[in-house]
Design an enzyme around this catalytic site. Structure first.
Site, PDB file in Angstrom:
ATOM      1  N   ASN A  10       0.876  -1.167   0.000  1.00 44.01           N
ATOM      2  CA  ASN A  10       0.000   0.000   0.000  1.00 44.01           C
ATOM      3  C   ASN A  10       0.919   1.224   0.000  1.00 44.01           C
ATOM      4  OD1 ASN A  10      -1.781   2.068   0.487  1.00 44.01           O
ATOM      5  ND2 ASN A  10      -2.815   1.063   2.195  1.00 44.01           N
ATOM      6  N   LYS A  17       3.160   0.760   3.234  1.00 45.74           N
ATOM      7  CA  LYS A  17       2.814  -0.298   4.184  1.00 45.74           C
ATOM      8  C   LYS A  17       2.883  -1.627   3.451  1.00 45.74           C
ATOM      9  CE  LYS A  17      -0.789   2.360   6.017  1.00 45.74           C
ATOM     10  NZ  LYS A  17      -2.176   2.456   6.327  1.00 45.74           N
ATOM     11  N   ARG A  74      -2.355  -1.898  -3.747  1.00 52.57           N
ATOM     12  CA  ARG A  74      -3.531  -1.038  -3.632  1.00 52.57           C
ATOM     13  C   ARG A  74      -3.356   0.123  -4.606  1.00 52.57           C
ATOM     14  NH1 ARG A  74      -4.844   3.591   0.594  1.00 52.57           N
ATOM     15  NH2 ARG A  74      -7.014   3.919   0.036  1.00 52.57           N
ATOM     16  N   HIS A 163     -12.614   3.362  -0.850  1.00 50.88           N
ATOM     17  CA  HIS A 163     -12.672   2.363   0.234  1.00 50.88           C
ATOM     18  C   HIS A 163     -13.331   1.070  -0.239  1.00 50.88           C
ATOM     19  CE1 HIS A 163     -12.908   5.835   3.424  1.00 50.88           C
ATOM     20  NE2 HIS A 163     -11.647   5.478   3.253  1.00 50.88           N
ATOM     21  N   HIS A 191     -17.955   2.581   6.735  1.00 43.93           N
ATOM     22  CA  HIS A 191     -16.504   2.572   6.965  1.00 43.93           C
ATOM     23  C   HIS A 191     -16.149   3.917   7.583  1.00 43.93           C
ATOM     24  CE1 HIS A 191     -12.183   1.691   5.806  1.00 43.93           C
ATOM     25  NE2 HIS A 191     -12.159   2.990   6.031  1.00 43.93           N
ATOM     26  N   GLY A 193     -13.353   5.672   9.395  1.00 48.33           N
ATOM     27  CA  GLY A 193     -11.981   5.834   9.860  1.00 48.33           C
ATOM     28  C   GLY A 193     -11.678   7.317   9.875  1.00 48.33           C
ATOM     29  N   ASN A 194     -10.441   7.686   9.614  1.00 49.39           N
ATOM     30  CA  ASN A 194     -10.167   9.112   9.467  1.00 49.39           C
ATOM     31  C   ASN A 194     -10.885   9.612   8.208  1.00 49.39           C
ATOM     32  OD1 ASN A 194      -9.071  11.465  10.504  1.00 49.39           O
ATOM     33  ND2 ASN A 194      -7.316  11.327   9.116  1.00 49.39           N
ATOM     34  N   ARG A 224     -12.199  16.078   6.534  1.00 47.77           N
ATOM     35  CA  ARG A 224     -12.950  16.472   5.337  1.00 47.77           C
ATOM     36  C   ARG A 224     -14.391  16.801   5.694  1.00 47.77           C
ATOM     37  NH1 ARG A 224     -11.133  11.271   2.724  1.00 47.77           N
ATOM     38  NH2 ARG A 224      -9.013  11.682   2.004  1.00 47.77           N
ATOM     39  N   MET A 266     -11.654  10.695  17.480  1.00 49.89           N
ATOM     40  CA  MET A 266     -12.911  10.483  18.191  1.00 49.89           C
ATOM     41  C   MET A 266     -12.684  10.204  19.680  1.00 49.89           C
ATOM     42  SD  MET A 266     -15.990  10.893  17.487  1.00 49.89           S
ATOM     43  CE  MET A 266     -16.468  10.778  15.768  1.00 49.89           C
ATOM     44  N   ARG A 267     -11.511   9.631  20.024  1.00 51.13           N
ATOM     45  CA  ARG A 267     -11.228   9.389  21.447  1.00 51.13           C
ATOM     46  C   ARG A 267     -11.153  10.703  22.224  1.00 51.13           C
ATOM     47  NH1 ARG A 267      -6.526   5.410  19.574  1.00 51.13           N
ATOM     48  NH2 ARG A 267      -6.671   6.995  17.955  1.00 51.13           N
ATOM     49  N   GLU A 321     -15.207   0.545  14.461  1.00 55.65           N
ATOM     50  CA  GLU A 321     -14.883  -0.645  15.246  1.00 55.65           C
ATOM     51  C   GLU A 321     -14.751  -0.336  16.737  1.00 55.65           C
ATOM     52  OE1 GLU A 321     -11.351  -2.475  13.517  1.00 55.65           O
ATOM     53  OE2 GLU A 321     -12.177  -2.121  11.517  1.00 55.65           O
ATOM     54  N   ASN A 322     -14.409   0.914  17.040  1.00 52.08           N
ATOM     55  CA  ASN A 322     -14.051   1.227  18.437  1.00 52.08           C
ATOM     56  C   ASN A 322     -14.988   2.147  19.197  1.00 52.08           C
ATOM     57  OD1 ASN A 322     -11.409  -0.161  18.665  1.00 52.08           O
ATOM     58  ND2 ASN A 322     -10.912   1.175  16.946  1.00 52.08           N
ATOM     59  N   GLU A 372      -8.250  -4.755   4.738  1.00 60.13           N
ATOM     60  CA  GLU A 372      -8.050  -4.450   3.322  1.00 60.13           C
ATOM     61  C   GLU A 372      -6.879  -5.234   2.738  1.00 60.13           C
ATOM     62  OE1 GLU A 372      -9.058   0.055   2.677  1.00 60.13           O
ATOM     63  OE2 GLU A 372      -8.630  -0.271   4.784  1.00 60.13           O
TER      64      GLU A 372
HETATM   65  P1  AMP Z   1      -8.562   4.565  10.577  1.00 55.96           P
HETATM   66  O1  AMP Z   1      -8.473   5.620   9.513  1.00 55.96           O
HETATM   67  O2  AMP Z   1      -9.484   3.435  10.237  1.00 55.96           O
HETATM   68  O3  AMP Z   1      -7.221   4.095  11.072  1.00 55.96           O
HETATM   69  O4  AMP Z   1      -9.248   5.278  11.835  1.00 55.96           O
HETATM   70  C1  AMP Z   1      -8.567   6.256  12.568  1.00 55.96           C
HETATM   71  C2  AMP Z   1      -9.525   6.960  13.524  1.00 55.96           C
HETATM   72  O5  AMP Z   1     -10.193   6.011  14.352  1.00 55.96           O
HETATM   73  C3  AMP Z   1      -8.844   7.889  14.516  1.00 55.96           C
HETATM   74  O6  AMP Z   1      -8.677   9.174  13.972  1.00 55.96           O
HETATM   75  C4  AMP Z   1      -9.817   7.925  15.680  1.00 55.96           C
HETATM   76  O7  AMP Z   1     -10.735   8.985  15.499  1.00 55.96           O
HETATM   77  C5  AMP Z   1     -10.581   6.625  15.570  1.00 55.96           C
HETATM   78  N1  AMP Z   1     -10.300   5.711  16.683  1.00 55.96           N
HETATM   79  C6  AMP Z   1      -9.270   4.850  16.808  1.00 55.96           C
HETATM   80  N2  AMP Z   1      -9.352   4.171  17.971  1.00 55.96           N
HETATM   81  C7  AMP Z   1     -10.458   4.624  18.596  1.00 55.96           C
HETATM   82  C8  AMP Z   1     -11.111   4.332  19.844  1.00 55.96           C
HETATM   83  N3  AMP Z   1     -10.621   3.422  20.684  1.00 55.96           N
HETATM   84  N4  AMP Z   1     -12.241   5.008  20.132  1.00 55.96           N
HETATM   85  C9  AMP Z   1     -12.757   5.917  19.292  1.00 55.96           C
HETATM   86  N5  AMP Z   1     -12.198   6.235  18.112  1.00 55.96           N
HETATM   87  C10 AMP Z   1     -11.070   5.607  17.765  1.00 55.96           C
END
Ligand code: AMP
Length: 387
Positions: A10, A17, A74, A163, A191, A193-194, A224, A266-267, A321-322, A372
């Site tokens: 990737n 990666k 990728r 994605h 999905h 993520g960031n 974004r 989000m944490r 997921e989290n 992925e």
């Molecule tokens: P990704 O692009 O899939 O790696 O997601 C990254 C994003 O996931 C981070 O910017 C966080 O906002 C969020 N994230 C990761 N771990 C946690 C967690 N334990 N609780 C809430 N949000 C999380």
């Protein structure tokens, strides 16, 4: 014995990666990341891939290994040219180069990875797996913007979606979790993520997704904006005097959660909300409101496309997921759509695919860790095995 290992690469703009996956048992033989490409120590992608090769060599798993069946790459943008995993030839590379204007930040790095890997192992099949490919099954009326057809066609302005590898993997894994074949399951995949995107998957085929010509469209993301009135761009250029690049940077890098409250993790937003921070709360509310709009829209799209009902809503990626709080808020009050989240199941932390809906919920709600790399390896391996 037939080689069963696939090296997944990737190549991003500043990092590469990699994972070496053995398709015999889906185990990871090696994984790593080379970062800060172009910042001195790692001059370019050629140097980065040499480092990857050296790291693999150090573990006796070198690029020269006879156990390698293929390299899976990728590639972010496949345009309308690529709707399947594709064996990379000179001609294919040329076509991917032609798509650079559609993904100026991503495709050049992917191309660099492809070129270097080819030069290091010219005899080995190199397979390009496109982020856009899973969405190629969208009906034309979902892929079109309502702008002048001549302009749209001349400049490739249509909805491609991104994605796709994750949406493909998660929609299939969700079907497996329900004990069904993907062809029997209608799902909404989120999905988060960031970057974040939603898709509507009808019996394994994507019929709608939230990202468009670029990854800017759709959900609120880390940095974004997602959907907005295109008139805002004119307003900012005419009234605020911003340049095209300044607006681009604002909407892609300084908007979303970050723009709304100063944090894109989000944490941290959760911590601030717990302390009564109003800006963090508003950012969270804008984020989850947008999610609900898409969930509702995709329930209607899936009903119309299939004549049936939605079987599952699946959450994936870092936030999906989290963050139990995001899942809870996004589905709050959607009993009318047949969605009931079990608060206890939702709060459980677990790395495996699982259901968080109540036993009585008409729609299953799933949390499915995305993979992925495994999806790319599977697609690349299937291609070279069938050849
Ligand atoms: P990704 O692009 O899939 O790696 O997601 C990254 C994003 O996931 C981070 O910017 C966080 O906002 C969020 N994230 C990761 N771990 C946690 C967690 N334990 N609780 C809430 N949000 C999380």
């Amino acid at each position: 014995m037939k080689p069963t290992r696939v090296l997944v690469l990737n190549s991003g703009s500043s990092s590469v990666k990699y994972q070496l996956i053995d398709m015999a048992d889906k185990s990871r033989a090696a994984a790593g990341i080379v970062e800060r490409i172009g910042e001195g120590a790692v001059a370019d992608h050629r140097e980065a891939l040499r480092i990857v090769a050296r790291e693999l060599d150090g573990q006796g798993l070198g690029l020269e290994s006879a156990e390698l069946a293929a390299v899976g790459h990728r590639v972010v943008h496949g345009g309308t040219a690529f709707t399947e995993p594709t064996l990379v030839t000179d001609e294919v590379l040329e076509t991917i180069r032609g798509l650079v204007p559609l993904a100026p930040l991503h495709n050049p790095a992917n191309i660099a990875g492809l070129e270097v890997a080819r030069s290091l192992r010219p005899d080995l099949p190199q397979v390009a797996v496109f982020d856009t490919a899973f969405h190629a099954t969208m009906p034309e009326y979902a892929a079109r913007y309502a702008i002048h057809t001549a302009v749209a066609d001349k400049y490739g302005v249509r909805r491609y979606g991104f994605h796709g590898t994750s949406h493909a993997y998660v929609s299939r894994a969700t079907a497996r979790l329900l004990g069904k074949d993907p062809s029997e399951v209608n799902s909404v995949v989120l999905h988060l993520g960031n970057g974040a995107s939603a898709s509507a998957v009808a019996g394994g085929r994507c019929v709608e997704t939230s990202m468009g010509l670029t990854p800017l469209e759709g959900l609120v993301m880390g940095t974004r904006s997602g959907d907005l009135d295109a008139g805002i761009v004119f307003h900012l250029t005419r009234v605020a005097g911003m340049s095209t690049d300044a607006v681009d940077s604002l909407l892609n890098r300084r908007s979303g959660l970050l723009g709304l409250c100063g944090d894109n993790d989000m944490r941290e937003i959760g911590r601030r909300m717990a302390a009564g921070d109003a800006a963090a709360q508003l950012a969270f509310d804008v984020y989850t409101h947008r999610l609900r709009k898409y969930i509702g829209a995709y329930f209607a799209v899936l009903a119309a496309e299939t004549g049936g009902t939605v079987d599952a809503v699946a959450f994936t990626a870092g936030v999906g997921e989290n963050s139990a709080a995001v899942r809870q808020a996004a589905l709050q009050g959607l009993g009318a759509l047949g969605i009931e989240v079990d608060a206890v199941r939702n709060a459980v932390r677990d790395d495996s695919a699982r259901l968080i809906s109540t036993d009585g919920s008409r729609v299953a709600v799933a949390v499915v860790p995305t993979d992925e790399e495994l999806e790319i390896a599977q697609q690349a391996y299937a291609l070279v095995s069938s050849a």
